[in-house]
Motif scaffolding. Structure first.
Motif, PDB file in Angstrom:
ATOM      1  N   ILE A  55       0.851  -1.196   0.000  1.00  0.00           N
ATOM      2  CA  ILE A  55       0.000   0.000   0.000  1.00  0.00           C
ATOM      3  C   ILE A  55       0.885   1.244   0.000  1.00  0.00           C
ATOM      4  N   VAL A  56       0.450   2.267  -0.739  1.00  0.00           N
ATOM      5  CA  VAL A  56       1.185   3.535  -0.734  1.00  0.00           C
ATOM      6  C   VAL A  56       0.354   4.574   0.023  1.00  0.00           C
ATOM      7  N   MET A  57       0.888   5.061   1.112  1.00  0.00           N
ATOM      8  CA  MET A  57       0.215   6.109   1.883  1.00  0.00           C
ATOM      9  C   MET A  57       0.584   7.454   1.278  1.00  0.00           C
ATOM     10  N   ARG A  58      -0.416   8.310   1.146  1.00  0.00           N
ATOM     11  CA  ARG A  58      -0.215   9.591   0.472  1.00  0.00           C
ATOM     12  C   ARG A  58      -0.256  10.726   1.474  1.00  0.00           C
ATOM     13  N   GLY A  59       0.586  11.730   1.229  1.00  0.00           N
ATOM     14  CA  GLY A  59       0.603  12.887   2.113  1.00  0.00           C
ATOM     15  C   GLY A  59       0.763  14.167   1.327  1.00  0.00           C
ATOM     16  N   ALA A  60       0.391  15.275   1.958  1.00  0.00           N
ATOM     17  CA  ALA A  60       0.578  16.604   1.365  1.00  0.00           C
ATOM     18  C   ALA A  60       0.600  17.608   2.515  1.00  0.00           C
ATOM     19  N   ASN A  61       1.376  18.671   2.351  1.00  0.00           N
ATOM     20  CA  ASN A  61       1.460  19.630   3.462  1.00  0.00           C
ATOM     21  C   ASN A  61       0.116  20.301   3.707  1.00  0.00           C
ATOM     22  N   GLN A  62      -0.188  20.511   4.973  1.00  0.00           N
ATOM     23  CA  GLN A  62      -1.472  21.059   5.412  1.00  0.00           C
ATOM     24  C   GLN A  62      -1.179  22.270   6.294  1.00  0.00           C
ATOM     25  N   GLU A  63      -1.434  23.450   5.764  1.00  0.00           N
ATOM     26  CA  GLU A  63      -1.097  24.666   6.509  1.00  0.00           C
ATOM     27  C   GLU A  63      -2.284  25.146   7.334  1.00  0.00           C
ATOM     28  N   ASN A  64      -2.002  26.130   8.159  1.00  0.00           N
ATOM     29  CA  ASN A  64      -3.020  26.642   9.078  1.00  0.00           C
ATOM     30  C   ASN A  64      -2.760  28.125   9.317  1.00  0.00           C
ATOM     31  N   ALA A  65      -3.850  28.890   9.521  1.00  0.00           N
ATOM     32  CA  ALA A  65      -3.703  30.323   9.812  1.00  0.00           C
ATOM     33  C   ALA A  65      -2.849  30.532  11.062  1.00  0.00           C
ATOM     34  N   ALA A  66      -2.953  29.584  11.993  1.00  0.00           N
ATOM     35  CA  ALA A  66      -2.017  29.570  13.131  1.00  0.00           C
ATOM     36  C   ALA A  66      -0.828  28.729  12.657  1.00  0.00           C
ATOM     37  N   TYR A  67       0.149  29.370  12.082  1.00  0.00           N
ATOM     38  CA  TYR A  67       1.194  28.679  11.302  1.00  0.00           C
ATOM     39  C   TYR A  67       1.743  27.375  11.902  1.00  0.00           C
ATOM     40  N   PRO A  68       2.131  27.374  13.191  1.00  0.00           N
ATOM     41  CA  PRO A  68       2.744  26.129  13.710  1.00  0.00           C
ATOM     42  C   PRO A  68       1.783  24.953  13.777  1.00  0.00           C
ATOM     43  N   SER A  69       0.489  25.211  13.587  1.00  0.00           N
ATOM     44  CA  SER A  69      -0.475  24.100  13.646  1.00  0.00           C
ATOM     45  C   SER A  69      -0.494  23.279  12.353  1.00  0.00           C
ATOM     46  N   GLY A  70       0.163  23.756  11.326  1.00  0.00           N
ATOM     47  CA  GLY A  70       0.217  23.007  10.066  1.00  0.00           C
ATOM     48  C   GLY A  70       1.178  21.832  10.172  1.00  0.00           C
TER      49      GLY A  70
END
Ligand code: THU
Length: 160
Positions: A55-70
């Motif tokens: 299985i290949v697990m997929r990911g992508a960066n997830q940002e947030n207005a509260a920057y460190p929460s991404g």
């Protein structure tokens, strides 16, 4: 005083020098840049983690207005793998970065926190995890995540 020179083992490959297994995760990491949520940096990172069960697990960066929460792409993929398939070693991880309308020429470079998580993943399963950093001009291939983080901190270090 002693002085050491630490060396990093890596290869720079052109597309036709990658194996089909390697190309598979790079292709998926590139596709995954489309799933990046990056309204602040506009820097799209995609990740693909191949598990021992195929299985290949997929990911992508997830940002947030509260920057460190991404969260970075690599960690979204590796944490999802750990959460859904805790018994499956990660054999290979690829990342790709897309900004200003194109994939970066230089290979993407994982941040320190992602390197630490990569090393923990490798250590957890007791086997090497190959890492591929895609760039339009060349792809860097590391046989082991530990090659990206000299003087690693792992569970044994907690024992003193
Ligand atoms: N980013 C990743 O997803 N992976 C990395 O290894 C480096 C940086 C993300 C975090 C943030 O969303 C954006 O790229 C700009 O730093």
């Amino acid at each position: 005083m002693k002085e050491y020179n630490l060396t990093t083992k890596m290869r720079s490959c052109q597309w036709d020098e990658l194996t089909e297994e390697q190309r598979e995760v790079v292709r998926i990491a590139k596709e995954q840049t489309e799933n990046s949520y990056s309204p602040y940096s506009h820097f799209r990172v995609g990740a693909a983690a191949k598990l021992a069960n195929g299985i290949v697990m997929r990911g992508a960066n997830q940002e947030n207005a509260a920057y460190p929460s991404g969260l970075c792409a690599e960690r979204t993929a590796l944490f999802a793998a750990g959460a859904q398939y805790p018994d499956q070693p990660v054999v290979r991880l690829a990342i790709a970065c897309y900004t200003d309308g194109h994939f970066t020429k230089e290979p993407g470079s994982p941040c320190g926190a992602c390197r630490q998580v990569m090393v923990e993943t490798e250590h957890r399963y007791g086997d090497k995890m190959e890492v591929l950093l895609y760039g339009e001009d060349e792809t860097f291939v590391f046989e082991s995540a530990a090659d990206l983080l000299p003087l690693i901190f792992v569970s044994e270090n907690l024992k003193g």
